[in-house]
Design a protein around this motif. Structure first.
Motif, PDB file in Angstrom:
ATOM      1  N   PRO A 149       0.818  -1.211   0.000  1.00 52.94           N
ATOM      2  CA  PRO A 149       0.000   0.000   0.000  1.00 52.94           C
ATOM      3  C   PRO A 149       0.856   1.267   0.000  1.00 52.94           C
ATOM      4  N   ARG A 150       0.221   2.340  -0.423  1.00 50.35           N
ATOM      5  CA  ARG A 150       0.891   3.638  -0.418  1.00 50.35           C
ATOM      6  C   ARG A 150       0.168   4.583   0.542  1.00 50.35           C
ATOM      7  N   TYR A 151       0.914   5.431   1.157  1.00 46.53           N
ATOM      8  CA  TYR A 151       0.306   6.480   1.971  1.00 46.53           C
ATOM      9  C   TYR A 151       1.375   7.523   2.221  1.00 46.53           C
ATOM     10  N   SER A 152       0.937   8.697   2.626  1.00 46.04           N
ATOM     11  CA  SER A 152       1.897   9.739   2.939  1.00 46.04           C
ATOM     12  C   SER A 152       2.321   9.597   4.390  1.00 46.04           C
ATOM     13  N   ASN A 153       3.526   9.114   4.589  1.00 41.48           N
ATOM     14  CA  ASN A 153       4.007   8.965   5.968  1.00 41.48           C
ATOM     15  C   ASN A 153       4.145  10.330   6.624  1.00 41.48           C
ATOM     16  N   LEU A 154       4.536  11.316   5.850  1.00 36.34           N
ATOM     17  CA  LEU A 154       4.682  12.669   6.396  1.00 36.34           C
ATOM     18  C   LEU A 154       3.356  13.146   6.996  1.00 36.34           C
ATOM     19  N   VAL A 155       2.261  12.947   6.261  1.00 35.91           N
ATOM     20  CA  VAL A 155       0.975  13.443   6.738  1.00 35.91           C
ATOM     21  C   VAL A 155       0.472  12.621   7.922  1.00 35.91           C
ATOM     22  N   ILE A 156       0.611  11.286   7.856  1.00 40.77           N
ATOM     23  CA  ILE A 156       0.074  10.499   8.974  1.00 40.77           C
ATOM     24  C   ILE A 156       0.890  10.747  10.240  1.00 40.77           C
ATOM     25  N   GLN A 157       2.189  10.967  10.104  1.00 44.31           N
ATOM     26  CA  GLN A 157       2.991  11.294  11.289  1.00 44.31           C
ATOM     27  C   GLN A 157       2.497  12.607  11.894  1.00 44.31           C
ATOM     28  N   ALA A 158       2.256  13.577  11.028  1.00 46.84           N
ATOM     29  CA  ALA A 158       1.751  14.870  11.512  1.00 46.84           C
ATOM     30  C   ALA A 158       0.413  14.662  12.216  1.00 46.84           C
ATOM     31  N   LEU A 159      -0.454  13.880  11.600  1.00 41.68           N
ATOM     32  CA  LEU A 159      -1.773  13.643  12.174  1.00 41.68           C
ATOM     33  C   LEU A 159      -1.653  12.986  13.549  1.00 41.68           C
ATOM     34  N   LEU A 160      -0.781  11.962  13.644  1.00 42.97           N
ATOM     35  CA  LEU A 160      -0.630  11.253  14.912  1.00 42.97           C
ATOM     36  C   LEU A 160      -0.126  12.191  16.009  1.00 42.97           C
ATOM     37  N   VAL A 161       0.771  13.072  15.647  1.00 48.75           N
ATOM     38  CA  VAL A 161       1.281  14.022  16.639  1.00 48.75           C
ATOM     39  C   VAL A 161       0.179  15.017  17.037  1.00 48.75           C
ATOM     40  N   LEU A 162      -0.505  15.544  16.040  1.00 45.45           N
ATOM     41  CA  LEU A 162      -1.508  16.585  16.318  1.00 45.45           C
ATOM     42  C   LEU A 162      -2.682  16.031  17.114  1.00 45.45           C
ATOM     43  N   LEU A 163      -3.051  14.774  16.850  1.00 41.16           N
ATOM     44  CA  LEU A 163      -4.145  14.147  17.607  1.00 41.16           C
ATOM     45  C   LEU A 163      -3.763  13.938  19.067  1.00 41.16           C
ATOM     46  N   ASN A 164      -2.459  14.015  19.355  1.00 43.62           N
ATOM     47  CA  ASN A 164      -1.981  13.763  20.709  1.00 43.62           C
ATOM     48  C   ASN A 164      -1.512  15.040  21.405  1.00 43.62           C
ATOM     49  N   SER A 165      -1.828  16.193  20.796  1.00 40.24           N
ATOM     50  CA  SER A 165      -1.388  17.461  21.395  1.00 40.24           C
ATOM     51  C   SER A 165      -2.595  18.269  21.856  1.00 40.24           C
ATOM     52  N   PRO A 166      -2.834  18.304  23.158  1.00 37.29           N
ATOM     53  CA  PRO A 166      -4.007  19.028  23.650  1.00 37.29           C
ATOM     54  C   PRO A 166      -3.923  20.525  23.338  1.00 37.29           C
ATOM     55  N   PRO A 167      -5.074  21.193  23.260  1.00 36.13           N
ATOM     56  CA  PRO A 167      -5.064  22.648  23.069  1.00 36.13           C
ATOM     57  C   PRO A 167      -4.532  23.321  24.345  1.00 36.13           C
ATOM     58  N   PRO A 168      -4.227  24.624  24.287  1.00 33.26           N
ATOM     59  CA  PRO A 168      -3.727  25.317  25.489  1.00 33.26           C
ATOM     60  C   PRO A 168      -4.743  25.210  26.637  1.00 33.26           C
ATOM     61  N   VAL A 169      -4.239  25.335  27.833  1.00 34.83           N
ATOM     62  CA  VAL A 169      -5.099  25.232  29.006  1.00 34.83           C
ATOM     63  C   VAL A 169      -6.291  26.189  28.865  1.00 34.83           C
ATOM     64  N   GLY A 170      -7.476  25.659  29.143  1.00 36.82           N
ATOM     65  CA  GLY A 170      -8.668  26.500  29.071  1.00 36.82           C
ATOM     66  C   GLY A 170      -9.359  26.438  27.718  1.00 36.82           C
ATOM     67  N   HIS A 171      -8.625  26.044  26.685  1.00 35.35           N
ATOM     68  CA  HIS A 171      -9.234  25.901  25.361  1.00 35.35           C
ATOM     69  C   HIS A 171      -9.740  24.475  25.215  1.00 35.35           C
ATOM     70  N   ARG A 172     -10.813  24.318  24.417  1.00 32.90           N
ATOM     71  CA  ARG A 172     -11.449  23.011  24.298  1.00 32.90           C
ATOM     72  C   ARG A 172     -11.621  22.648  22.834  1.00 32.90           C
ATOM     73  N   LEU A 173     -11.329  21.403  22.527  1.00 36.23           N
ATOM     74  CA  LEU A 173     -11.320  20.988  21.123  1.00 36.23           C
ATOM     75  C   LEU A 173     -11.910  19.595  20.944  1.00 36.23           C
ATOM     76  N   LEU A 174     -12.884  19.502  20.028  1.00 39.50           N
ATOM     77  CA  LEU A 174     -13.440  18.210  19.643  1.00 39.50           C
ATOM     78  C   LEU A 174     -13.032  17.936  18.197  1.00 39.50           C
ATOM     79  N   ILE A 175     -12.382  16.779  17.981  1.00 36.31           N
ATOM     80  CA  ILE A 175     -11.960  16.403  16.630  1.00 36.31           C
ATOM     81  C   ILE A 175     -12.868  15.292  16.123  1.00 36.31           C
ATOM     82  N   LEU A 176     -13.497  15.519  14.967  1.00 34.67           N
ATOM     83  CA  LEU A 176     -14.337  14.495  14.339  1.00 34.67           C
ATOM     84  C   LEU A 176     -13.726  14.142  12.993  1.00 34.67           C
ATOM     85  N   ALA A 177     -13.686  12.853  12.672  1.00 36.32           N
ATOM     86  CA  ALA A 177     -13.151  12.463  11.370  1.00 36.32           C
ATOM     87  C   ALA A 177     -14.047  11.398  10.763  1.00 36.32           C
ATOM     88  N   THR A 178     -13.886  11.161   9.453  1.00 31.86           N
ATOM     89  CA  THR A 178     -14.618  10.075   8.803  1.00 31.86           C
ATOM     90  C   THR A 178     -13.640   9.165   8.071  1.00 31.86           C
TER      91      THR A 178
END
Ligand SMILES: Nc1ncnc2c1ncn2[C@@H]1O[C@H](COP(=O)(O)OP(=O)(O)OP(=O)(O)O)[C@@H](O)[C@H]1O
Ligand SMILES: Nc1ncnc2c1ncn2[C@@H]1O[C@H](COP(=O)(O)OP(=O)(O)OP(=O)(O)O)[C@@H](O)[C@H]1O
Ligand SMILES: Nc1ncnc2c1ncn2[C@@H]1O[C@H](COP(=O)(O)OP(=O)(O)OP(=O)(O)O)[C@@H](O)[C@H]1O
Ligand SMILES: Nc1ncnc2c1ncn2[C@@H]1O[C@H](COP(=O)(O)OP(=O)(O)OP(=O)(O)O)[C@@H](O)[C@H]1O
Ligand SMILES: Nc1ncnc2c1ncn2[C@@H]1O[C@H](COP(=O)(O)OP(=O)(O)OP(=O)(O)O)[C@@H](O)[C@H]1O
Ligand SMILES: Nc1ncnc2c1ncn2[C@@H]1O[C@H](COP(=O)(O)OP(=O)(O)OP(=O)(O)O)[C@@H](O)[C@H]1O
Ligand SMILES: [Mg+2]
Ligand SMILES: [Mg+2]
Ligand SMILES: [Mg+2]
Ligand SMILES: [Mg+2]
Ligand SMILES: [Mg+2]
Ligand SMILES: [Mg+2]
Lengths: 267, 267, 267, 267, 267, 267
Positions: free
Chosen positions: B138-167
């Protein structure tokens, strides 16, 4: 008026795109069997679904058949027959040697052009070449197929209507590459497989005497009998051209020897 | 006031992002069964977990279902229903043909925008396309999935609230790519699989007489009986559009022949 | 004085690096069992080995545990507890979307910064992301892992002392990638696996009545009994957040159904 | 007059292309058997099919045979014999070390040049080298083969006529790479395999006495008898050159020892 | 005088290279057994072969042993002991994050520098890192290894003499990568495997009482007995450092538990 | 006069190329057996075939033998012995670290230089390195090998004569890479495998007494007896150099222990 500007902008392109449609139509359509009419009818239905204001106006279909079965001509015929004011052609000829990203840009542009008009057909000839597919590896342009998958799933703006037609030589290619699901429907383009179908085409060529035609018919019935024989319309027309070049006496035997090679899968 | 500046900066973006949310909502939501309500309820609960000041305010979920099951519309509906002031959409349409690093940059930007607001939904439509996934290879963009994995694991600043929805169209894709674990939860989007569910949608179309509806119901019950049949809501709506185009007398048989193709997996 | 200049140069960085340490500490450390204390003790010992002037002053260790087990928080806690004057954090968040060589440069810079101070901790969070590792392929940045292997094997200048702490989600990843040998020692971070351990955390949440706590305890003992059950501390805290959102009457059953999903490996 | 300008533009190129045709003809054609005449006849027929105004005027064929069997010379001979006014040669020598895209551009240019003239032959020598094919991997330039597949399927403008001739060392390479189907026909170039065929060539060399010729013939008949022996014409001419260099007395034994090596597949 | 200029040019480099040699010598050499002396003797012999004017003056050898067995220190010791006026060090630390071609250039430069002096040692530390080798894939820099293979096979100018010393952690890596043949000889660096060898090192540390030493010796003999136990000198020195940090009473048990982990291959 | 200019242009290059030929000749040729003479004779014959005006004047051959068997020296000797006025050397040393396309350009240039002269030898040392071949993968430069295959198949201009000599360490490499067929002939370079052959070389070294020589001979006969033993001439000369360095009394035993290692395939 924005709408007006859009159509204005589109008009000059229209002439050009019409010319490129003609480029795909290298000859007429011989109705060698009811299969041909049925294919054209399926195309007509699709065009009507897209036109109907009760519907969402966004459909795509792929014409799939072996090499040289007439896919391109039939797709062009359906596009022309739809009487949509804007017809855009995406042909691999126009992007020979382009980089993957240039191909992407050109594909994206074609979709944008088509969506800007209120009623468009977008004809994508030869999906294998569009995505630079080669079975050894296999290799393909992931950039282009990703773009295609996204674009096939992005409806035109509200009120605009778009029919996407494509051609491909291989149903299993379509399935493996995820294009079967991405296109709304698949229209199969068959090979000629009975003596009667083939005779319909040979008869039109005017290069054989009635006696010769009788002989060919007889030999074809023998050849086809019990085997799975098939020849694409474009291939058949080539054989007839070669036969024409022979002296009259050798034509039948030459034609039949080429047919036998095909049935033996030597070609 | 820094906070104020932030929100000011965000406001104009808000309008734009709302528009792109509408782009994803290509029609209303038909409640073809309690499954639909349940999915929307799960979404509501998630939004409340994020809003609750006692909680940390950072959650992500992925809506997973076969192609054409209504994932995008449902995700958009949940986002809209959350009543969060900022909704950011990451749609593959916006990055067609982008290089891997341009896609990364655009993804990173979307997260930053979302985190800058105090209460945001970030909707990532079609994870497969985001990471340029293709099963052949299979092919995929490792650059993008690495970015996604990091960003999904980085909470917003204290006091800010974030809901991530994906399909995503494929649970096994999610598991293999490590996205199952990276998202906090998975909401399954089913296909319609009983005659009753399907009739709920067909009934709304107003193209069949009561007698025809009875006939369809009967045939559907036969078709579905004992087999594992399923059709996505978007697919079903397309079939109804095609049926509408036929003359009234052929509609039932046409619809049923398309249903049979699906049950035979011919499509 | 050269030494002085060095430390001067380092000071401003210190403030910044301290801030980034705080970013990793998203909450306190609950001592859910003696395992937690033991991990912190191992960290303390390592720091002392590095500080001791009789020793060479160069050690590295990796905290390895499943996703959401608290690795990052524990590594940050050890770093903070060491009371070393300089703490440098390498976090994947800071290099999202960087090219391989930019990641290398940033990693090299972090080591150089750390070595310039006389007594430093270098905390590398999430080795998988640092080297862009993905199991499908597998893919990884050879450029970055080569840099890491070299830097892990290069002692600081004579008289300078450096403790390297890293986190990773997968022991077999570490072994396969040759990082097990490259790091001097591995500290395993376990999941909570007994009812008692889990109750220690649930008890602190103040969202269940004593009766409910009793019921949960009972059901947990059943669930855990004879099976290999495990849940990371971060995961558990998320479940408690979700339960809080339910009405009081449904909390226990909701919590337990989520626990069952985990034990069935449905998530 | 557009047509006139075209031909004007083409004329100077003509001289040049003719020169490059001569470069491919490194010697005359010895008719070592009826196979040779038959190959040239097949070429003549193709040229006539293309010329005939009743036909569409677009054909391609590939000459396929083992290394050193005379493919290039025969293709050049057919091209020359066709008496078409424009002959364009695509030879791997002209693009040594070119990048894939430069190769593509050069190929595209050659097709454009050929199509601009009213009656052209395009000779593509050595398809393996054109697409940078190597069996270890295997490796090939997908960019170039995609371009080739597209160009082979794009007829010249109406009224213009084009015959494409190519050479290749390996039928299975052609089939695997999809070039068998892309070319309209394949002309097989055989190796010399009987003593009589080989003696026809040796006899012309004038380096052996009649007695020696008799001895060689006798030994060849023994060597060939019952085995599958074969030697390309170019290879055979090289052996004769080597034999010429020996003193007269050793010539026969030297020639025969080289022949034996070939039959033992040592070379 | 050309020769003079050369040496002049080389002199300043000399100081620098000597410094980098010291960087590799992180401590003294403990003679834990006759194996150590033998290794140093082999180095001395090589240096003499190179110096002898009757010989061609071009030799290379690689010191191969498991990680942490002292390879780098022993290679540096041999280089220093050779008393050659010019010693050039190629250390992976100096090219962290370099592109493949920059690494090549730096390697080539090192050989050129070494060859310009009349009598040089070139020490290449850690061949795996030099060629960016990673077993997962496997990956390596073909550009660098090709350069290395060429440079190892290019003698210095007539009259100049060059000894090349390298280190590597893995004999099978050397064999697979074709480096075994490329280097003239391989010197194996063993792990300590008997209680006596290990006691020689522990004894020097001055952190155990005589009684404790007796206990350790006894336990080691049990541990080693009948099993294939081995520990590198660098690893052993690290364990001793950790033990030093414990309170005196726990030192023996801590040391022995770490030893057991090694024998169980847990590390 | 064009011809004159060509030769003029070539002359200065001549000196340079002659120098690079000397660089390959690191010592004389010891005739350790009739095999050596035979190899040189084959070279002489080839040169004469090329010179003979009755022949086409274009030949290529590759000297193939294990590492350190003297391939380079023998190829250089044949080139020198041919007395051709222009000798061009392609040595991997000259393109260390070059990019693939730079290597291609340099190879192409070498062929052009050689073809510009009326009578040239082109010596390509070490085909494996020329195409950056490495068996792990395997990896190779397809760009360079494609260029090589094309250039080996392009005769010099009419009247110009060219002999191409190359060296390679591995017959199976040649076969797999398609170089066996591309080169006109293969000359095998053997290892020394009998005691007598080896004694011929040892005897010349003047470092053993007659008594020692007798002992060595006796031991070698034992060693070789019944086994497949072989040592390259270059390797043997290295062993003799090492033996020279020992004190006289140890020389025989040292030499024999190194020989035994070789026979055990330990090296
Ligand atoms: N019934 C028919 N259907 C299609 N083509 C027909 C029919 N009758 C005659 N033709 C002629 O057959 C030819 C079909 O060629 P076309 O290029 O469309 O085939 P294709 O399947 O696209 O070939 P390829 O696989 O090479 O792309 C055209 O010249 C067309 O005029
Ligand atoms: N209950 C429902 N859930 C979802 N969509 C519904 C529902 N009822 C009607 N729809 C309509 O069905 C269509 C669903 O399309 P949508 O693009 O959301 O599907 P999808 O699963 O995202 O498709 P794809 O796999 O192609 O991305 C929309 O037009 C929506 O208005
Ligand atoms: N004993 C504990 N150990 C670790 N974390 C704890 C502990 N008690 C409570 N926590 C909390 O649990 C959470 C652990 O999250 P953390 O990010 O450290 O986990 P992680 O294993 O690094 O997760 P991931 O695998 O996603 O990187 C933090 O919010 C922390 O405050
Ligand atoms: N009947 C013949 N057919 C072809 N070539 C012949 C014939 N008789 C003599 N020749 C000579 O044989 C040589 C054939 O060489 P040519 O380069 O055409 O072979 P090739 O098959 O293209 O070789 P390669 O596989 O190396 O490309 C030419 O010198 C040509 O003059
Ligand atoms: N006999 C010995 N041989 C080698 N090193 C010794 C010896 N005695 C003590 N030492 C010390 O052991 C350490 C060996 O470290 P060194 O870096 O040379 O090992 P290495 O095998 O190169 O490690 P790595 O595999 O990590 O590169 C040095 O600190 C050195 O001073
Ligand atoms: N009969 C001989 N044949 C070849 N070389 C000989 C012979 N007698 C002595 N020599 C010497 O042996 C050495 C052979 O080295 P050479 O570099 O030619 O070997 P090689 O096979 O090319 O090695 P490598 O595989 O490393 O490229 C030279 O120093 C040469 O002078
Ligand atoms: Mg077509
Ligand atoms: Mg969708
Ligand atoms: Mg973490
Ligand atoms: Mg040829
Ligand atoms: Mg080392
Ligand atoms: Mg050599």
């Amino acid at each position: 008026d924005f709408e007006y500007a859009l159509e204005n902008d589109v008009k000059p392109a229209f002439g050009r795109s019409d010319e490129s449609l003609n480029r795909l139509m290298t000859g007429g359509i011989t109705v060698w069997g009811p299969e041909v009419t049925e294919i054209l009818d399926q195309g007509t239905l699709l065009a009507e679904v897209v036109k109907n204001p009760e519907n969402r106006g966004f459909r795509s279909a792929v014409l799939a058949g072996s090499p040289k079965t007439g896919k391109t001509s039939l797709a062009a015929q359906i596009a022309k027959g739809s009487d949509f004011p804007f017809i855009k052609v995406v042909s691999p000829e126009d992007t020979v040697g382009f980089s993957e990203s240039a191909k992407c840009a050109s594909l994206k542009k074609a979709f944008e052009d088509a969506k800007r008009s209120k009623l468009s057909v977008l004809l994508i000839d030869n999906l294998e070449r569009l995505i630079d597919y080669h079975p050894v590896g296999p290799r393909y342009s992931n950039l282009v197929i990703q773009a295609l998958l996204v674009l096939l799933n992005s409806p035109p703006p509200v009120g605009h209507r778009l029919l996407i037609l494509a051609t491909s030589s291989d149903r299993s290619f379509l399935r493996d590459m995820g294009l079967m699901v991405a296109f709304g429907s698949v229209i199969d383009i068959p090979r000629l497989s009975t003596a009667a179908q083939i005779m319909n085409v040979i008869g039109e060529s005017n290069i054989f005497s009635d006696e010769q035609l009788g002989a060919i018919n007889h030999k074809l019935e023998e050849l086809v009998d019990g085997k799975k024989f098939g020849i694409g319309i474009k291939h058949l027309l080539e054989l007839i051209e070669s036969a024409r070049q022979c002296e009259a006496d050798y034509r039948v035997s030459m034609l039949m020897s080429m047919m036998e090679n095909i049935s033996l899968n030597l070609f």
